[in-house]
Design a protein around this motif. Sequence first.
Motif, mmCIF file in Angstrom:
data_model
loop_
_atom_site.group_PDB
_atom_site.id
_atom_site.type_symbol
_atom_site.label_atom_id
_atom_site.label_comp_id
_atom_site.label_asym_id
_atom_site.label_seq_id
_atom_site.Cartn_x
_atom_site.Cartn_y
_atom_site.Cartn_z
ATOM 1 N N PRO A 113 0.804 -1.222 0.000
ATOM 2 C CA PRO A 113 0.000 0.000 0.000
ATOM 3 C C PRO A 113 0.842 1.280 0.000
ATOM 4 O O PRO A 113 1.715 1.460 0.849
ATOM 5 N N GLY A 114 0.582 2.120 -0.982
ATOM 6 C CA GLY A 114 1.251 3.411 -1.094
ATOM 7 C C GLY A 114 2.582 3.402 -1.818
ATOM 8 O O GLY A 114 3.161 4.460 -2.052
ATOM 9 N N ARG A 115 3.096 2.244 -2.170
ATOM 10 C CA ARG A 115 4.421 2.165 -2.782
ATOM 11 C C ARG A 115 4.404 1.319 -4.039
ATOM 12 O O ARG A 115 3.711 0.319 -4.130
ATOM 13 N N THR A 116 5.233 1.725 -4.990
ATOM 14 C CA THR A 116 5.474 0.910 -6.170
ATOM 15 C C THR A 116 6.541 -0.129 -5.828
ATOM 16 O O THR A 116 7.175 -0.069 -4.759
ATOM 17 N N ARG A 117 6.778 -1.048 -6.719
ATOM 18 C CA ARG A 117 7.797 -2.081 -6.519
ATOM 19 C C ARG A 117 9.176 -1.405 -6.456
ATOM 20 O O ARG A 117 9.529 -0.623 -7.331
ATOM 21 N N HIS A 118 9.986 -1.727 -5.440
ATOM 22 C CA HIS A 118 11.303 -1.089 -5.282
ATOM 23 C C HIS A 118 12.188 -1.899 -4.341
ATOM 24 O O HIS A 118 11.718 -2.784 -3.639
ATOM 25 N N LEU A 119 13.475 -1.553 -4.334
ATOM 26 C CA LEU A 119 14.446 -2.072 -3.380
ATOM 27 C C LEU A 119 15.171 -0.877 -2.769
ATOM 28 O O LEU A 119 15.374 0.140 -3.435
ATOM 29 N N HIS A 120 15.577 -1.022 -1.525
ATOM 30 C CA HIS A 120 16.355 0.011 -0.837
ATOM 31 C C HIS A 120 17.831 -0.383 -0.852
ATOM 32 O O HIS A 120 18.163 -1.569 -0.774
ATOM 33 N N VAL A 121 18.700 0.624 -0.865
ATOM 34 C CA VAL A 121 20.135 0.342 -0.791
ATOM 35 C C VAL A 121 20.875 1.548 -0.226
ATOM 36 O O VAL A 121 20.504 2.690 -0.467
#
Length: 174
Positions: A113-121
Motif C-alpha cells: 500500500p502506497g508504494r510501487t515495486r522497489h528495493l532500498h540500498v
Amino acid sequence: MGENPENDVLIITPDVKCNGIPPTPAQTEGPYYKPATPFKTSFRSDVPTGTPMVLSGRVVDPDGKPIGGALLDFWQVGDEGVYDEEGFTLRGHQFADEEGNWRLETVLPAEYPGRTRHLHVKVQPPGGGVLTTMLYFPGERRNRLDKYFRPECLMDVQETPEGWLASFTFILPA
C-alpha cells in the motif's frame, strides 16, 4: 582529425549515467532500515517463495572509474509485501569487487500500500559518505503514483524464463 593524425588524441567518454543524471540521487531510507546486517550476496534462502531475481551492477565515480570495495547494504520486501522487522530476512550487505562490480540474488519485491515495486540500498565508498537511495522497476503502473519514485533510479530489467534480471550503475560523487 588534424593534419598530423599521430598528434591527435582520441578521447573516449565512458558511458556512465544514472538515467542521464549523475550522481545517483539520495532518497529517504524509510522506517524499515536496520543497521548491522549480515554479509549476504543471496537472499533466496531467506524466503520459501518468490520470483527469482538477479540484480547486478557497478559502483563508479562521475568519470566512470570503478569504486572498488564500496559497501552496498540492501533491504526489501518479498512477495508478501512485508518487511522483516525482527530479523534479517531479505536484508544484507556486500562489497563491490576491485572493478566496482556487485551482484545480489534475491526475489522480486511486491508492491504494498502506497508504494510501487522497489528495493532500498545504502552505498558507501571506502572512507566516504553514505548514499541512501531506492531502485525502481520500469513499466510499473504505480510508479507515477508513488511520491518517492525517481525515474533516474530505474533499473534495466529483463524478464526471463528463469526469473528476472536487473542491473543498475551507482554513480557516487567525486
